[in-house]
Scaffold this motif. Sequence first.
Motif, mmCIF file in Angstrom:
data_model
loop_
_atom_site.group_PDB
_atom_site.id
_atom_site.type_symbol
_atom_site.label_atom_id
_atom_site.label_comp_id
_atom_site.label_asym_id
_atom_site.label_seq_id
_atom_site.Cartn_x
_atom_site.Cartn_y
_atom_site.Cartn_z
ATOM 1 N N MET A 33 -8.186 6.267 9.585
ATOM 2 C CA MET A 33 -7.186 5.794 8.625
ATOM 3 C C MET A 33 -6.240 4.762 9.246
ATOM 4 O O MET A 33 -5.880 3.774 8.607
ATOM 5 C CB MET A 33 -6.390 6.975 8.065
ATOM 6 N N PHE A 71 3.735 -1.434 3.826
ATOM 7 C CA PHE A 71 3.314 -0.051 3.603
ATOM 8 C C PHE A 71 4.520 0.812 3.274
ATOM 9 O O PHE A 71 5.620 0.619 3.810
ATOM 10 C CB PHE A 71 2.595 0.509 4.833
ATOM 11 N N ILE A 117 -2.893 5.298 -2.580
ATOM 12 C CA ILE A 117 -3.813 6.077 -1.744
ATOM 13 C C ILE A 117 -3.290 7.501 -1.664
ATOM 14 O O ILE A 117 -2.121 7.725 -1.335
ATOM 15 C CB ILE A 117 -3.927 5.469 -0.337
ATOM 16 N N TYR A 147 -5.793 0.840 7.876
ATOM 17 C CA TYR A 147 -4.451 0.425 7.447
ATOM 18 C C TYR A 147 -4.002 -0.813 8.217
ATOM 19 O O TYR A 147 -3.428 -1.750 7.634
ATOM 20 C CB TYR A 147 -3.447 1.562 7.650
ATOM 21 N N PHE A 152 0.863 -1.173 0.000
ATOM 22 C CA PHE A 152 0.000 0.000 0.000
ATOM 23 C C PHE A 152 0.909 1.235 0.000
ATOM 24 O O PHE A 152 1.665 1.469 0.941
ATOM 25 C CB PHE A 152 -0.910 0.002 1.227
ATOM 26 N N THR A 173 -4.017 13.032 3.519
ATOM 27 C CA THR A 173 -4.500 11.676 3.251
ATOM 28 C C THR A 173 -4.651 10.921 4.556
ATOM 29 O O THR A 173 -5.715 10.366 4.834
ATOM 30 C CB THR A 173 -3.536 10.928 2.308
ATOM 31 N N ILE A 174 -3.605 10.928 5.361
ATOM 32 C CA ILE A 174 -3.707 10.314 6.690
ATOM 33 C C ILE A 174 -3.448 11.341 7.799
ATOM 34 O O ILE A 174 -3.776 11.102 8.953
ATOM 35 C CB ILE A 174 -2.741 9.132 6.838
ATOM 36 N N SER A 209 1.041 5.030 0.282
ATOM 37 C CA SER A 209 0.140 6.040 0.841
ATOM 38 C C SER A 209 0.803 7.409 0.901
ATOM 39 O O SER A 209 1.926 7.556 1.395
ATOM 40 C CB SER A 209 -0.301 5.634 2.254
ATOM 41 N N ASP A 210 0.084 8.416 0.400
ATOM 42 C CA ASP A 210 0.449 9.804 0.662
ATOM 43 C C ASP A 210 0.194 10.089 2.143
ATOM 44 O O ASP A 210 -0.524 9.334 2.827
ATOM 45 C CB ASP A 210 -0.386 10.729 -0.225
ATOM 46 N N TYR A 242 5.241 5.115 2.657
ATOM 47 C CA TYR A 242 4.653 6.446 2.800
ATOM 48 C C TYR A 242 5.409 7.454 1.933
ATOM 49 O O TYR A 242 6.644 7.486 1.922
ATOM 50 C CB TYR A 242 4.684 6.880 4.270
#
Length: 772
Positions: free
Chosen positions: A619, A634, A705, A623, A585, A592-593, A587-588, A636
């Motif tokens: 979030m 993950f 994401i 996750y 995943f 976003t989070i 993720s921004d 980031y």
Amino acid sequence: MNSTSFEKKQCILCNKIGGILTCDGCQQAFCGKHVIEHRQQLNIELENIMQEHDLIQQDIRLSIDNDLLLKEIDKWEKESMKKIQLVAEQTRINLKQILENSNNQILKTCQDVASKLLSAREAENFSEIDLKRWIEQLNELKSQTKLLSMIHIVEDNKSPIYLIEIKQTNTVNTYTKNIELLSSSRRIEERFIEGNGLAIIEDGGLRIKHIDSDHKFIYFHGQKSYTDGCHTLKFKIEHSTSSYSTFIGICSSDINLRQIMYHLTVVVGWFNTTEVWQHGRCIRNTKFQGSKNDEIKTNDIIQLTIDCENKQIELFHERTNKKHTVIVDSNQTPLPWKILLALRRKNDCVKILQTCSAQSSLITFDDIISTTSISGVPVPNGYNRLNWQNVLVVNGINYYTPNTGYTTGVVSPPYLIFNGYGNPMAITNMATIINGFLFDKQGLILVPSVAFRDHSSTSNSLSSDWILYIQGWYYEENPFHALRMEKTLEVIIQKDLNQNRIKMFTADGKKREDVCIDGLNQEMCIRTDDDGHIKNSFTMTNQEIELFRQSGGYDDKILFQVSVLNRNLQAIGDIYLCDDHGITFMSDIDDTIRMMNVTSLIQTLINIFSREFKAVSGMADIYRYWERKYNATFTYLTGSPDQLYPFLKEFLDREHFPSGSTYMEHFKWRNANFLAYFMQSSGVKKIDILHMFLQNTYHRLFVLIGDIFQRDPDNYASIYAQYPNRIARIFIRKYKDDDNGQQRLETVFKDIPRTKWATFETGDDLPKDIYM
């Protein structure tokens, strides 16, 4: 002696009359015998006085250290000059800004009036009212011009520059009392306060127990930090499943427990009396090799002595009556130290029996307020290199109300401390530590990175080697940048500022400095680049990876260490393993989070430099659910500066987001304005990172994401066009009533099947099954 008096008197010593002499000094009478003894006694007292004189003269020579006092004066001079230079530079900047703004405003007003006067004269269209208004405007211009000449310098009585003077104080009695207290021994209490796996810490922190079915090491820290003196602790091995199930030793206290392993250079200790780990090296004790009797077993009592003065630790095995000593290199394991224990198998259990110390330290507060002061005054931050929050000191002996708790609470007269106004107080170390990162004049930051299979010599077959990447930053604080930025932010956002974030953001990179990478059975040294960045890649075999793999969760990784040559600076970094199969995943972070409001410069600056970071609702929960369900990794991505990574890590850990590799931008002071930096629309580096992950993994799937507020949709659409079979889903955060945003997504994602992408506002809007 006076012998001219013929009046017979009694001898003061024997009471005899006759042959009497009178002493002019004491005016007492003595007989012939005792007058000689009295003279001898006077000679003895004279000798004593002369000896006392010699001793005092010697003490004077020893106590007056001119060099030390002169050095203190020189230090005060340099520090004061530095502060003066900073204030002077900022004052020049402020003056230039005031003059520039004032001149611009006056010139603009003057030009406006001149234009109107010329227009009126040419058109011959004006009246007395216009003339009166123009005269008023000219008078206003004169007043503004006079204001420029009224700018002057104001002296601040609260200035941080203090005068110094030499004073002599009478503190002999207090000094003697303190020496006696400092030399006495006292018991201290050591307890376990933290573990990094499935374990129980019970009996008030005295007992630790491994409860994980997986046979992996779980590490435990003690609460005490040992800087000086000699300290002895006793442990009882209440249960040990095998001879190498328990590790007992020490590590540097500023190392994050989540990053610790027994083979790192900051660790020294024993698995058994036959196996010692010393700064990343395993040393076999052949003298006891193979002796079952020497193994540490259930119910054994182990005594650990931490000798900070001689830089060594000692293990004493009570059952075998054998002692083992290991020298500690303080350059590799910097003080202060903490105890470190590791348990490997389920039901392994150790208990602390007792601890003792050969030294203690004493803070008297005698130098904060005078002995006559009766009201409580705050203990200043920095006193004895500690931070004091809501701590007041009061003279309990002279307190104006008799028979109070202040009087009876005095232990070492005359002072005691208390929490002011009934609110909690806190006493902390002066050094700022955030999630394992120490903020001082210089420091190291290691940002989690990734390792891929090495496909350079293979096609689609599974490679047995890995390519590992590291990323970090070696920095030095810049007080001038910090002061300038703080003053600017005070004007812009008008809120309380987080000075630690400003201090990190404004630090300078240490360029072209040698740093060493170790802790992985190999050592290599590289140089930082012009921005102080630490960047390198290297290869390890799969067998080596398995030796150092930290498994048991969803984030298989290895740990490494970076140290600065010839300096007491080390840091532990994470490298996450990203194999060819599985799901990641990507993720921004901002909006976003983590709530950031990147479309507003003011709100962005407030959220970064003033407020505590706040998570988007739900979030972290979704996750963690995806992490468990898909055994996912993950990564980031964020346009935020890597200078602020310690605070980002604190946020991710506090909100319980899955750990993973992280990729950030870097702000360069020499070629950018920090206000413009936070308004730019980042995305170039993000798309490069996405390409890197997809190109280095053959069959791994990815979920992307992000949010609608910057370029995430455009980047993700571009990536999907190149790797349609590798992108499982795309999720974009937007507000539900944002119709314009929805239309934008429909346009950007027109070539992506509608089932492949979705929008959300909170974590509760995201599906638990990403394939539905």
